[in-house]
Design a protein around this motif. Sequence first.
Motif, short mmCIF file in Angstrom:
data_model
loop_
_atom_site.label_atom_id
_atom_site.label_comp_id
_atom_site.label_asym_id
_atom_site.label_seq_id
_atom_site.Cartn_x
_atom_site.Cartn_y
_atom_site.Cartn_z
N ALA A 105 -30.91 4.51 8.29
CA ALA A 105 -30.89 2.91 7.81
C ALA A 105 -29.70 2.54 7.02
CB ALA A 105 -32.20 2.70 7.31
N GLN A 106 -29.53 3.77 6.04
CA GLN A 106 -28.57 3.24 5.07
C GLN A 106 -26.93 3.08 5.62
OE1 GLN A 106 -29.40 6.81 2.56
NE2 GLN A 106 -30.69 5.56 1.21
N ASN A 107 -26.88 4.12 6.66
CA ASN A 107 -25.53 3.90 7.36
C ASN A 107 -25.47 2.73 8.09
OD1 ASN A 107 -23.61 6.23 8.09
ND2 ASN A 107 -25.62 7.48 7.53
N VAL A 108 -26.64 2.03 8.58
CA VAL A 108 -26.45 0.98 9.29
C VAL A 108 -26.09 -0.11 8.20
CG1 VAL A 108 -27.82 -0.72 10.91
CG2 VAL A 108 -27.83 1.79 11.33
N GLU A 109 -26.77 0.10 7.13
CA GLU A 109 -26.61 -1.32 6.17
C GLU A 109 -25.21 -1.15 5.63
OE1 GLU A 109 -28.77 -0.32 2.64
OE2 GLU A 109 -28.71 -2.45 2.21
N LEU A 110 -24.34 -0.34 5.71
CA LEU A 110 -23.17 -0.32 5.23
C LEU A 110 -22.26 -1.65 5.28
CD1 LEU A 110 -21.57 3.51 5.42
CD2 LEU A 110 -22.24 2.24 3.56
N PRO A 111 -22.16 -2.11 6.52
CA PRO A 111 -21.34 -3.25 6.65
C PRO A 111 -21.88 -4.33 6.03
CG PRO A 111 -21.64 -1.99 8.87
CD PRO A 111 -22.38 -1.59 7.82
N LEU A 112 -23.36 -4.54 5.79
CA LEU A 112 -24.03 -5.47 5.15
C LEU A 112 -23.63 -5.71 3.76
CD1 LEU A 112 -27.33 -5.60 7.07
CD2 LEU A 112 -25.31 -7.13 7.67
N LEU A 113 -23.21 -4.44 3.30
CA LEU A 113 -22.72 -4.41 1.78
C LEU A 113 -21.52 -5.38 1.52
CD1 LEU A 113 -23.26 -0.63 1.00
CD2 LEU A 113 -24.84 -2.74 0.64
N LEU A 114 -21.15 -5.57 2.73
CA LEU A 114 -19.73 -6.61 2.47
C LEU A 114 -20.10 -8.18 2.63
CD1 LEU A 114 -17.52 -4.39 4.74
CD2 LEU A 114 -17.41 -4.21 2.33
N THR A 115 -21.26 -8.29 2.77
CA THR A 115 -21.73 -9.63 2.81
C THR A 115 -22.50 -10.28 1.68
OG1 THR A 115 -23.85 -9.12 3.84
CG2 THR A 115 -22.16 -9.06 5.36
N SER A 116 -23.02 -11.27 1.65
CA SER A 116 -23.75 -11.78 0.52
C SER A 116 -25.33 -11.81 0.88
CB SER A 116 -23.32 -13.54 0.26
OG SER A 116 -23.43 -13.99 1.48
N GLU A 127 -33.31 -3.29 10.48
CA GLU A 127 -34.51 -3.16 11.36
C GLU A 127 -34.21 -3.51 12.57
OE1 GLU A 127 -37.84 -4.50 9.57
OE2 GLU A 127 -37.67 -3.14 7.84
N ILE A 128 -33.71 -4.86 13.01
CA ILE A 128 -33.32 -5.51 14.19
C ILE A 128 -32.11 -4.34 14.73
CG2 ILE A 128 -32.36 -7.38 15.25
CD1 ILE A 128 -33.57 -9.17 13.13
N ALA A 129 -31.06 -4.09 14.12
CA ALA A 129 -30.26 -3.51 14.65
C ALA A 129 -30.59 -2.05 15.43
CB ALA A 129 -29.06 -3.06 13.65
N LEU A 130 -31.44 -1.43 14.62
CA LEU A 130 -31.82 -0.06 14.73
C LEU A 130 -33.07 -0.29 16.11
CD1 LEU A 130 -32.49 1.87 11.32
CD2 LEU A 130 -31.13 2.51 13.32
N ILE A 160 -22.98 -3.28 15.02
CA ILE A 160 -23.66 -4.50 15.40
C ILE A 160 -24.26 -5.42 14.40
CG2 ILE A 160 -23.64 -4.11 17.81
CD1 ILE A 160 -26.60 -3.83 17.76
N VAL A 161 -24.59 -4.62 13.34
CA VAL A 161 -25.51 -5.06 12.18
C VAL A 161 -25.47 -6.30 11.71
CG1 VAL A 161 -24.93 -3.89 10.31
CG2 VAL A 161 -27.11 -4.41 10.33
N SER A 162 -23.77 -6.59 11.64
CA SER A 162 -23.24 -7.84 10.90
C SER A 162 -22.86 -8.74 11.93
CB SER A 162 -22.15 -7.50 10.01
OG SER A 162 -21.06 -6.83 10.67
N ASP A 163 -23.25 -8.65 13.04
CA ASP A 163 -22.92 -9.54 14.04
C ASP A 163 -21.69 -9.78 14.36
OD1 ASP A 163 -24.00 -11.09 16.28
OD2 ASP A 163 -24.40 -12.98 15.21
N PRO A 164 -20.71 -9.01 14.48
CA PRO A 164 -19.19 -9.20 14.78
C PRO A 164 -19.23 -9.96 16.25
CG PRO A 164 -19.68 -6.89 15.15
CD PRO A 164 -21.05 -7.27 14.56
#
Lengths: 230, 396
Positions: A105-116, A127-130, A160-164
């Motif tokens: 989960a923390q790996n998947v979250e990484l790109p989201l740390l670049l968002t607001s 959760e959705i991405a996983l 895909i987590v940040s929906d690119p």
Amino acid sequence: MTDCAFQLRHVSKRFTKAKETITIFEGLDLDIPAEDYVAIMGPSGSGKTTLLNVLGGIDQVTDGEVLFNGQRVDTLSESQLARWRANNIGFIFQFYNLMPVLTAAQNVELPLLLTSFNTAERRRRVEIALSLVNLSERSGHYPRELSGGQQQRVAIARAIVSDPQVLLCDEPTGDLDRSSADEVLKILKLLNEEHGKTIIVVTHDPEAAAHAKRILHLNKGVFVDRTVLT
Amino acid sequence: MMPRVLRQCAALARMNILSIPQRIWMSVSTCFAIALVVAVLLVFLAMGNGFKQAQSSAGAADIAIVLRDGAQTEISSTVSREQVMLLEEAPGIARASGKPLLSAELYVIVDGIRRSNGLKSNLPLRGLGVEGAALRHNVRIVQGRMFRSGTNELVVGQGVTREFAGFDLGHTLRLGQTVWTVVGIFADGGTVRESELWADVGVVQSVFHRLNVFQTVRARLASPAALATLKSHVANDPRLQLVVESEAEYFSEQAKQSSGLIQNLGWPLAIIMAIGALAGALNTMYSSVAARGTEIATLRAIGFGGIPTFAGTLAEALALSIVGGLFGVLAATVVFNGYSASTLSSNFTQVIFTFKMTPALCVRALWLAITIGLIGGILPAIRAARLPIVGMLGEQ
């Protein structure tokens, strides 16, 4: 506006090694429409990975133009490119490139740390991405506790987590057994067909390439064959 | 909500710190080197501080000490009986029942045998006047009693009994040509006075053939402000070729010279060692960046910028240095805080003191550790931030 996700215009890539100039490709032209699924094949040293790196903005072209959604990206600065990649590109690597000290989960979250996004929103998206890669129950596991196929699915969730708009995959099944590879390819196909992701895969594996809509054969920096599969 | 860039820095810092166990031995050796530097510095600082406190806390503002003009220390001073008599009439000195509260004192050097190595060292034997003990505010007899005037009786500072053999209560010993009996042990809150032997000044003069000669005069002032009156009186009387200082000023000046020397020895030594530790820290951090090359390239490809990558690497270096620093402080405190030692004072006698750690000294030593971490981390952090993405992504 253009329908093309990527457009390469007379792109050349050369580098100098031991006073010798090596040309990877010269005057390459390529259009990749949005929602396309392209496999790039070719022998080792044909320039496949370099082309993928150029498309992903992690390598610079020597000449020519790289356009994304009609905008030039080859002229962007390092920091602009980093932001552009964070917003538009998801990377999937042959060896997964997960952070060993972080859980799935923390790996998947990484790109989201670049968002607001706030913590709750980030958690919801993780959760959705996983769940999309069928790994919800493994969210708390570390990479070392997962099989190669599961690790690659975590890497896909991270991509895909940040929906690119675009997923760039460098030999995504190169380190997997057949059944794990099939599972990964099925997910990529689903992401293309049902979620509209533009997918560009560099692969040696004909079976992996067969999942794409078209195959580009690159040899010595030139497209020698363009096969449309669907 | 945490700004985005800070969130990225925090995430990468956490990731780097969590990955330290992957490079455990190299990290431990860096921590150890930093701990050693901090411990050595702190021991020197605590030594200097302990020495300074032993000296400076002995002095009171309302006690005047009178020495020969030009004398820097008691041992180099002489005061004649005539000068003492003139001082008894001087203004500014407190009186009780019409008598001045003043003690003319003689200071001679005798031998003591160290408990630790059996070697001889100099000890100060101070002959006190009748008012001598009363002029030392905090002195209290902790065993036995005070010496009686006109007898060969000694009272001994508890630092002396701790460090030197033969000065326990009831013991007899030969000093000069005479046998003395220890009748009391006194304490003075760990000050320099606990390094002294005290006896009646008349007896000391007689035994050491120094009749009619003193070395210093101590006098209680009517108030701290009366020091100026006394100074002025002494300066204007040509028969008194003497200087007057408050006891606080005198000890403070003595402490400054010696503790400064000790602390000035500590810093260069610590800095030389810090350069060694710095080399270790640089090596560890460059190895860390090399080991994390693929991770760093992956994060950069995902979109993480150079600043979080830089901050994450620097955080790892700082974490190692802080852990090393804390271990150094802990080790130095456990082993050396309160450690009793002695050294030669400016009077050529042993001053017994204890090493004193303080939070301020610990913070100062920790800053050195943090500086090592910062310098040792900054170049590898720059390398991490500039690492080319291409070429590092596929490395296994």
